[in-house]
Design an enzyme around this catalytic site. Structure first.
Site, PDB file in Angstrom:
ATOM      1  N   HIS B 262      19.432  78.623  65.809  1.00 48.56           N
ATOM      2  CA  HIS B 262      18.474  77.687  65.230  1.00 48.56           C
ATOM      3  C   HIS B 262      18.781  76.263  65.683  1.00 48.56           C
ATOM      4  O   HIS B 262      19.917  75.811  65.613  1.00 48.56           O
ATOM      5  CB  HIS B 262      18.480  77.778  63.706  1.00 48.56           C
ATOM      6  N   PRO B 263      17.741  75.543  66.148  1.00 49.97           N
ATOM      7  CA  PRO B 263      18.000  74.251  66.797  1.00 49.97           C
ATOM      8  C   PRO B 263      18.123  73.070  65.844  1.00 49.97           C
ATOM      9  O   PRO B 263      18.200  71.929  66.293  1.00 49.97           O
ATOM     10  CB  PRO B 263      16.784  74.087  67.706  1.00 49.97           C
ATOM     11  N   CYS B 264      18.210  73.295  64.534  1.00 48.84           N
ATOM     12  CA  CYS B 264      18.137  72.156  63.625  1.00 48.84           C
ATOM     13  C   CYS B 264      19.278  71.158  63.812  1.00 48.84           C
ATOM     14  O   CYS B 264      19.135  69.982  63.503  1.00 48.84           O
ATOM     15  CB  CYS B 264      18.063  72.614  62.179  1.00 48.84           C
ATOM     16  N   ARG B 265      20.443  71.610  64.326  1.00 47.63           N
ATOM     17  CA  ARG B 265      21.540  70.664  64.495  1.00 47.63           C
ATOM     18  C   ARG B 265      21.833  70.361  65.960  1.00 47.63           C
ATOM     19  O   ARG B 265      22.805  69.678  66.266  1.00 47.63           O
ATOM     20  CB  ARG B 265      22.820  71.217  63.843  1.00 47.63           C
TER      21      ARG B 265
END
Lengths: 333, 314
Positions: B262-265
């Site tokens: 997941h690219p959130c960080r």
């Protein structure tokens, strides 16, 4: 060490099929929307990387794009991929799938390849030597697929191929020579719309040519190394594509007065590691080939893929975990 | 994905300040990656509707196939624990996303160090440990066999194929026996033996909402059968398995759910990495963005052996 009378039969490493889940999704779609109950053979494409990782057997990949027509490499960007054309037949019942005469089917595929070799078709487009056939029974209710690949290869039971000598590419050629060959090879590929699996190297100039030109040069008495992009990495064995290639060379290259003759074959293994190109797995093998003629009497075609237990049986894959819409909805929550 | 569709496309380049990249920069970095590591290739989308108009149609996402993954993460951790205990530090709470043995090493070349240790470790694996790993894998195989009850009533297809010029890959268990025998026979290496391994297909897409690259994985077992979600967790480092890896539909590849980091960080981590590089007097050029990205992704999937240039030091 082997004595002179005892020659090594070449053992070829067969292709392994590798099917991305998106292939089954696409198959479901074309079966329902397009083929419906029609179970004729349809065109299908497989993809073989020219620069696969070390330590892997030859792999032929299938995914959602396998069903696409007219895959143009300039558009799709598969520069380092050899497109293998084959055919798929989707059966409507498991019974038909089981009862099909598999030996007869693969013989028909072999016959097509043999006809291509005899005519000029295979010389014009050597990629035709790589073929596959896929039979499928799709149970669309529970997403279970029975399937079986064949990678048809011609054998001449009375006329085998022997490996006489094996040299590492980097021992055979000097550093400068191998660099020049790599350069010429890349330039050669630029002339084609799809990546060429087979090529020929002029031993004197180190120029890279098409197989057709290679055969002509060879027949004019020039020393030619015939080469192929070898999807295999093992140091002792060539990959499957060499089989039909040798049949082509044995038939099309000028015969000598003897029963056999020798060819030097480049098993070109283009590998990359850490962003660097490596040729250390590439080999040059000297192969002894029996002469064959156009009216060869005994030709067999082999190539049904073995299943995970190494048996000559179809494989079964259950995709319900990832394709079942109800399950998908659950896991999405 | 609606958020993705309605988020305006990032035009202005400020990847050094923010860690975000624009689609143009994604293409530049992708060209650099495919140029240096040709196992990576650009792919276009199968579905014209899924084509993102902020990217060239023939450069929608990046793909590499058949990437070997010979060990499970826990095997790697075990080997680490046995000899290199100090390398594995329990994750400190802050910035828990970032892998410790990747960033928290004081040397500027932490990542390289970690790699070297892994390599060295491989060499040092004692026979006993190897055996352990094999036992573990064999157990897994036994489990797998239950699934195959499907082909109980196998129809006899009567295929004749007794060709002595075909190298037949034996099933895994027998292979290992054979391999051990080969070892015993000491270098009488007639046939080199492939140990079948898991493989992965990896994709990198551009995520317009998070404005970063995004990595997708689909795995296959030793017989090239697709791995289930649970099985794939074996290859994702413990710290990340249930946190940062999610299963979603791929924006370009139809049908199934695919594992994705997941690219959130991502932007944040990339920014940290660039700061780290800046401290040691290096400046990240945008074309190397994906190389650094892949290096950082390695901390999430440490046993998947995809190719990237290691010349870039952090």
């Amino acid at each position: 060490m082997q004595s002179e009378n005892e020659k090594d039969l070449i053992k070829f490493v067969p292709f392994n099929s590798c099917i991305n889940p998106s292939f089954w999704f696409e198959l479901n779609k074309v079966k329902l929307d397009d083929y419906m109950l029609n179970d004729d053979f349809k065109d299908l494409k497989g993809f073989c990387s020219t620069c696969s990782s070390n330590n892997l057997p030859p792999i032929l990949n299938f995914d959602y794009s396998s069903f696409k027509k007219n895959v143009d490499k300039t558009k799709i960007g598969h520069e380092n991929v050899i497109i293998v054309e084959g055919q798929i037949k989707i059966f409507n019942t498991i019974n038909e799938f089981n009862l099909l005469d598999k030996n007869k089917l693969i013989d028909e595929f072999g016959q097509t390849i043999w006809n291509d070799i005899k005519s000029t078709k295979a010389l014009d487009d050597p990629n035709r030597l790589n073929r596959f056939c896929l039979i499928v029974f799709a149970n669309l209710k529970n997403y279970v697929f029975h399937y079986w690949f064949a990678f048809p290869a011609l054998t001449f039971p009375l006329k085998s191929y022997y490996q006489l000598r094996k040299t590492k590419f980097l021992d055979y050629f000097s550093m400068e020579q191998s660099e020049l060959i790599l350069e010429n090879m890349d330039r050669f590929q630029l002339n084609f719309k799809s990546h060429q699996s087979f090529f020929a190297i002029n031993f004197e100039t180190l120029d890279v040519f098409s197989v057709r030109e290679g055969v002509n040069l060879h027949n004019c008495g020039k020393k030619v190394l015939f080469g192929l992009y070898d999807p295999n990495s093992q140091s002792n064995h060539p990959g499957w594509p060499l089989r039909n290639y040798l049949a082509l060379l044995a038939l099309k290259c000028k015969k000598t007065e003897y029963e056999t003759r020798n060819f030097e074959i480049v098993l070109f293994r283009d590998r990359y590691h850490g962003g660097e190109r490596k040729s250390n797995l590439s080999l040059i093998i000297e192969v002894e080939i029996f002469n064959i003629s156009e009216n060869e009497e005994k030709i067999n075609t082999i190539g049904w893929e073995r299943n995970e237990k190494s048996q000559l049986h179809p494989r079964i894959v259950n995709m319900s975990g990832s394709m079942n819409t109800e399950k998908l909805a659950e896991s999405a929550v | 994905n609606i958020a993705d569709t309605f988020t305006p496309v990032l035009k202005e380049s400020k990847f050094r300040e923010t860690g975000f990249i624009t689609p143009e920069e994604f293409v530049i970095a992708g060209d650099f990656l495919t140029g240096h590591c040709p196992t990576w290739q650009w792919a276009n989308t199968s579905n014209p509707k899924a084509c993102k108009d902020y990217l060239p149609p023939e450069k929608q996402f990046l793909i590499t196939k058949n990437v070997p993954c010979t060990k499970r993460c826990r095997h790697l951790m075990e080997s680490f624990r046995n000899t290199q205990e100090k390398v594995i530090e329990v994750e400190s709470g802050e910035g828990g996303w970032v892998d410790t043995h990747f960033l928290d090493t004081n040397t500027a070349q932490g990542a390289n160090l970690a790699h070297e240790i892994v390599d060295e470790k491989e060499k040092n694996l004692s026979e006993g440990e190897l055996k352990n790993i094999k036992d573990l894998e064999r157990e897994e195989d036994d489990e797998d066999d239950d699934e195959e009850a499907l082909d109980m009533d196998e129809y006899d297809h009567n295929v004749i194929d007794d060709d002595e010029t075909t190298l037949i890959t034996k099933p895994k268990a027998k292979l290992e026996e054979a391999k051990q025998n080969v070892n015993l026979a000491n270098n009488e290496q007639e046939d080199e033996i492939f140990i079948p391994t898991r493989t992965y297909d990896l994709n990198i897409t551009y995520d317009n909402y998070y404005r970063t690259p995004r990595l997708w994985l689909s795995g296959y077992d030793e017989n090239n059968k697709p791995l289930t979600i649970e099985q794939m967790y074996d290859d994702i480092s413990e710290d990340h398995a249930k946190k940062t890896v999610t299963f979603e539909t791929h924006p370009h590849i139809p049908g199934t759910l695919m594992a994705s980091i997941h690219p959130c960080r991502h932007a944040e981590v990339m920014k940290k990495l660039m700061n780290l590089m800046a401290e040691s007097g290096k400046e990240l050029e945008v074309h190397s963005y994906l190389m650094v990205f892949l290096k950082f992704v390695q901390s999430v999937i440490p046993t998947i052996e995809y190719d990237y240039t290691r010349n870039i030091t952090i």
